[in-house]
Design a protein around this motif. Structure first.
Motif, PDB file in Angstrom:
ATOM      1  N   ASP A  37       0.964  -8.630 -30.975  1.00 32.77           N
ATOM      2  CA  ASP A  37       2.135  -8.435 -32.151  1.00 32.77           C
ATOM      3  C   ASP A  37       1.676  -6.686 -31.989  1.00 32.77           C
ATOM      4  N   ARG A  71       2.416  -6.121 -35.973  1.00 35.13           N
ATOM      5  CA  ARG A  71       0.942  -6.192 -37.177  1.00 35.13           C
ATOM      6  C   ARG A  71      -0.061  -5.425 -36.187  1.00 35.13           C
ATOM      7  N   PRO A 113       4.433 -12.182 -30.693  1.00 32.93           N
ATOM      8  CA  PRO A 113       2.990 -12.135 -31.674  1.00 32.93           C
ATOM      9  C   PRO A 113       2.578 -13.724 -31.799  1.00 32.93           C
ATOM     10  N   TYR A 149       1.302 -15.011 -34.731  1.00 35.92           N
ATOM     11  CA  TYR A 149       1.754 -14.865 -36.083  1.00 35.92           C
ATOM     12  C   TYR A 149       2.739 -16.029 -36.339  1.00 35.92           C
ATOM     13  N   ARG A 150       2.274 -17.103 -37.690  1.00 34.79           N
ATOM     14  CA  ARG A 150       2.793 -18.193 -37.415  1.00 34.79           C
ATOM     15  C   ARG A 150       2.877 -18.446 -39.302  1.00 34.79           C
ATOM     16  N   GLY A 209       2.126 -17.895 -44.868  1.00 34.01           N
ATOM     17  CA  GLY A 209       2.059 -17.192 -43.061  1.00 34.01           C
ATOM     18  C   GLY A 209       0.747 -16.977 -42.916  1.00 34.01           C
ATOM     19  N   GLY A 210       0.558 -16.253 -41.291  1.00 34.79           N
ATOM     20  CA  GLY A 210      -1.038 -15.789 -40.990  1.00 34.79           C
ATOM     21  C   GLY A 210      -1.128 -15.780 -39.311  1.00 34.79           C
ATOM     22  N   VAL A 211      -2.144 -14.846 -38.966  1.00 31.09           N
ATOM     23  CA  VAL A 211      -2.982 -15.516 -37.780  1.00 31.09           C
ATOM     24  C   VAL A 211      -4.042 -16.129 -38.038  1.00 31.09           C
ATOM     25  N   SER A 213      -9.078 -14.998 -38.739  1.00 35.57           N
ATOM     26  CA  SER A 213      -9.135 -14.036 -39.908  1.00 35.57           C
ATOM     27  C   SER A 213     -10.712 -13.981 -40.027  1.00 35.57           C
ATOM     28  N   THR A 226      -4.564 -19.431 -43.698  1.00 38.21           N
ATOM     29  CA  THR A 226      -3.008 -19.026 -43.841  1.00 38.21           C
ATOM     30  C   THR A 226      -3.172 -21.279 -43.767  1.00 38.21           C
TER      31      THR A 226
END
Length: 365
Positions: free
Chosen positions: A43, A46, A108, A110-111, A198-200, A203, A212
């Motif tokens: 990504d 980010r 990315p 990220y979703r 939203g997030g990856v 974590s 998320t």
């Protein structure tokens, strides 16, 4: 062998080309550590990279990265390949990247995670007899809508859906369409709630998209409104759709400060809800609000007073236990923080429109 996903937080100078080169260096020596690099995500916005690797253990992955290029991951978690694919859409390199020499993947991880919750109220005997057909019809409509907006169905229960989206625009439009479709099916006893966060994938927690998912669940189940977005999802949507604002008639946006309040509130509630002494006074101490401030804040966010919030939280958990039909009603009453089975039955009937004993009998027929 187990599959792991690791996370690398990279500097602003790192590009997709650099990450691709680092990945190739891993592949050249991976056999020395009994590892197999499956794919990765990068990504650029980010500045995060995530590697999916088959390996004997986490130590082998760290050693491989260290020898290959010195970029040791910040976090590694064990994952299930099928679950990774359901969230991210793949567990191997995308076809478009396989023809390049360096195999650059600027994709990315990220979703946007959406949780859809459905309640059917009141739970009277007549309604329970028809509930299976209603659920089948509604679930079929929801799944068709998810497919139309390119969502990936990660998990499904009769009253809950967990969905992953690459696109924030598709996620928000899907939520609005589900809201329209279910409400036009003309069933006054259906209560539909949706939460979007939203997030990856990796974590500080040990589960895939754990933070998320938890936020999306809390937005869905706790915050008032049919569709609830985190502030981040709202900002991303509006950045993708200039001059188009969020439809406040159907969508509630939880601002970042309120999200922090929500998480503190729910962290304490999830720890203590079985404790019969849990009360608004506990929230006052934990959250640092006066009683009047707490009342106003909770009504603004959840639509409920602190005491009503605690009672409803317990009742919803009691309903889940009744659906499992593991314990008797008295055991469930005490297990969910009620002082007496009689008071529990009264609260249950006031909320769901049926006594818990009749609810169990109706489900047995």
């Amino acid at each position: 062998m187990p599959i792991y996903m690791d996370r690398h937080d990279v500097s602003k100078e790192v590009t997709a080309e650099i990450v691709a080169d680092l990945h190739q260096k891993d592949l050249k020596i991976q056999h020395k550590f009994n590892c197999k690099g499956l794919t990765y995500w990068f990504d650029d916005k980010r500045k995060t990279a995530f590697c999916l690797v088959e390996a004997p253990d986490q130590a082998a992955i760290k050693a491989m990265h260290d020898q290959a290029h010195g970029e040791v991951p910040h976090k590694i978690i064990e994952v299930d390949g099928a679950i990774v694919e359901s969230f991210l859409g793949r567990i191997e390199d995308p076809k478009k990247s396989q023809k390049t020499t360096l195999n650059i993947i600027n994709d990315p991880a990220y979703r946007i995670i959406m949780v859809v919750g459905i309640k059917h109220l009141p739970l009277n005997s007549l309604h329970l007899k028809n509930i299976k057909l209603l659920i089948q019809k509604q679930n079929s409509s929801i799944i068709k809508t998810i497919d139309h907006f390119k969502g990936r169905l990660v998990k499904q229960k009769h009253d809950c859906f967990l969905i992953s989206f690459d696109s924030v625009t598709n996620a928000v439009l899907c939520a609005l369409e589900i809201h329209t479709v279910i409400n036009t099916q003309d069933h006054p006893y259906t209560q539909l709630k949706m939460g979007l966060s939203g997030g990856v994938p990796v974590s500080e927690k040990e589960g895939l998209f754990e933070d998320t998912i938890k936020t999306a669940e809390r937005l869905c189940t706790v915050v008032k409104g049919g569709i609830v977005l985190s502030a981040e999802v709202k900002d991303l949507y509006e950045s993708e759709n200039l001059n188009i604002s969020i439809d406040k008639q159907y969508i509630n946006v939880l601002h970042s400060n309120d999200e922090k309040f929500l998480n503190l509130l729910m962290d304490h509630t999830e720890r203590e809800w079985r404790n019969t002494s849990l009360s608004a006074s506990d929230y006052v101490k934990i959250l640092g609000y006066s009683k009047s401030q707490l009342y106003r804040k909770m009504v603004a966010i959840t639509g409920k007073s602190p005491n009503t919030f605690i009672k409803d939280y317990r009742l919803n958990n009691a309903l889940k236990l009744l659906n499992k039909r593991i314990d008797n009603i008295s055991e469930i009453a005490f297990e969910t923080g009620f002082n007496s089975p009689a008071y529990f039955s009264k609260c249950f009937q006031n909320t769901f429109g049926i006594l818990p004993s009749n609810y169990l009998k109706s489900y047995q027929h």
